[in-house]
Design a protein around this motif. Structure first.
Motif: not given
Length: 507
Positions: A257-271
């Motif tokens: 499913p579509v990931p949900q994060t607070d910021s783009l930096d947090a999304l890239n850390i998760w990726l």
């Protein structure tokens, strides 16, 4: 199958009669004649039709499959997702039954559309550290509550199949360079070759055959990391098929499913963390063990990364009379001394520098907005306008940049502007940040407000005490007994009136 072989041998090789063969096998003579007359070598049995739990849902599933075939490759849903939808409708059968039906339906669909058998390819093999493949994709994520379209960079080592994914808001040069910096850091080094398609951020012009006019800035990055860039033929995605498949696999593993994060930096850390975890779980397929095991063997063959490439893109701009530069429909402030003068903007993925005369004037966080409906945003730094208000202190009263000052400065401004000349005094206090640490000036202003003495003289005194490390409060002094007066003088000013009445003057 074995019985049919025996019947054929007895009749054609040993020349036994049909009656004798029927007696030996227990079959009827008509059955024996049927096998011999039809010249059947392999028996075929009619499979009886049996009811399936999927039968009530066949029409619905067929409609879904037909709809998915009409969608773009990036938007197609997986069979697992369709199976989950069927379960929600009451289907209690197995996933394997749904997958088998979907495979048969797709095969029949391709046959009808004459899609099967179009391409024939040769499997490729790569040595450790030989090459990596790169590609872009478009995916979606919910960032700070907003569904955002992302440009995703994909890297994959051709030998170990270790992959790396990083998301950006744009697909520009500075994003491409930053993606390479992070990819080589995570993958542990630089392969000897990089395989790309003919993307605009790398190729300015596609020539005949393998002739390419490579972008100068991209070529600088390639030279920095000492690898060789190779470009596929136009519309020949199979030449980098590993990363093409990785784009499809990542869409199911990471974006659904579509990931949900607070910021783009947090999304890239998760990726990044998710990619490393998937290395452990995915089997390599050719080499023994997982992708992580093959990657551990390949790291030693990679070239060392060295220092990251300074992947900025530079643009020339002219500062407006209001000390602003325009970038991507937004406006950013610049020190007033460079108003009406040319400057250079060095763009990075998340920030940019304003450079002039070989010096960095200021730095701003970059604002990237996909929507073009609004008028754009203006980002002020009130420090950039201090030189202006020193000459025009009246502009401080309604100056838009000064609305973003710290609360202590704004509170002091409201107090000083009540009296004549307060605007100039406020400007002189703000100018202290040009020569002293801003936090020290802010602390001195805060203490002056708390002491109810918000004046320039008192603030400067407190500031120098903070800088010199002197105590901010004077300790009480206890006078010795011998210095105390027996009778303290009285404050009486009437004697001056007496002198005035006597009219005594010096001669």
């Amino acid at each position: 199958m074995a019985l049919l072989s025996v019947i054929r041998r007895w009749h054609y090789r040993d020349h036994l009669s049909i009656r004798e063969i029927a007696k030996r096998t227990g079959l009827s003579r008509n059955t024996v004649r049927k096998y011999l007359r039809s010249d059947i070598v392999e028996p075929r049995f009619k499979v009886p039709e049996r009811p399936s739990k999927l039968d009530p849902f066949v029409e619905r599933l067929t409609a879904w499959l037909r709809r998915e075939m009409g969608r773009s490759r990036k938007q197609k849903r997986t069979i697992k997702q369709l199976y989950a939808d069927l379960v929600g409708l009451g289907f209690d059968g197995s996933y394997g039954r749904v997958a088998a039906f979907a495979r048969a339906w797709r095969e029949d669909y391709r046959h009808q559309q004459q899609m099967s058998g179009k391409g024939t390819f040769v499997p490729l093999s790569f040595a450790p550290g030989e090459a990596f493949q790169f590609d872009w994709s478009e995916d979606w994520a919910i960032i700070d509550g907003v569904r955002t379209k992302l440009q995703v960079a994909h890297f994959k080592l051709s030998y170990s199949r270790a992959f790396f994914v990083r998301a950006y808001l744009l697909q520009t040069h500075e994003m491409l360079f930053d993606a390479h910096n992070h990819a080589f850091r995570v993958l542990g080094g630089v392969p000897r070759r990089g395989i790309y398609d003919n993307m605009r951020t790398a190729v300015d012009k596609v020539g005949r055959g393998k002739e390419r006019t490579v972008n100068a800035r991209f070529l600088t990055m390639v030279s920095h990391y000492l690898y060789e860039a190779e470009f596929c033929n136009p519309a020949a995605g199979w030449e980098k098929g590993q990363v093409e498949k990785n784009v499809q696999d990542a869409r199911h593993r990471l974006w659904q499913p579509v990931p949900q994060t607070d910021s783009l930096d947090a999304l890239n850390i998760w990726l990044e963390e998710r990619c490393k975890a998937l290395w452990q779980d995915i089997p390599h397929g050719i080499e023994p063990g997982s992708v992580a095991d093959a990657w551990a063997d390949e790291v030693a063959s990679l070239m060392p990364m060295g220092r990251p490439f300074d992947g900025f893109v530079e643009y020339g701009k002219r500062v407006s009379p209001t000390c602003l530069v325009h970038l991507e429909r937004n406006r950013y402030s610049v020190p007033a001394s460079f108003a009406n003068r040319p400057v250079s903007l060095r763009l990075y993925p998340d920030r940019f520098l304003v450079v002039a005369e070989g010096h960095v004037l200021c730095e701003h966080r970059r604002i990237i907005e996909r929507s073009h409906d609004g008028p754009g945003r203006t980002v002020y730094d009130w420090r950039h306008y201090l030189a202006v208000v020193q000459r025009k202190p009246g502009a401080l009263r309604n100056g838009a940049p000064f609305l973003e000052m710290p609360d202590a400065f704004q509170q002091l401004q409201r107090h000083l502007l009540r009296s004549p000349g307060g605007d100039r005094e406020m400007v002189e206090i703000l100018a202290l940040v040009l020569h002293h640490d801003e936090q020290a000036v802010l602390a001195a202003v805060t203490m002056a407000l708390e002491a109810s003495v918000p004046t320039k003289t008192h603030i400067i005194n407190l500031l120098h005490r903070l800088i010199d490390g002197k105590p901010l409060t004077t300790p009480p002094i206890t006078a010795p007994q011998a210095l105390r007066l027996v009778s303290e003088p009285l404050a009486n000013v009437e004697r001056y009136d007496t002198l005035r009445r006597e009219n005594r003057h010096a001669s």
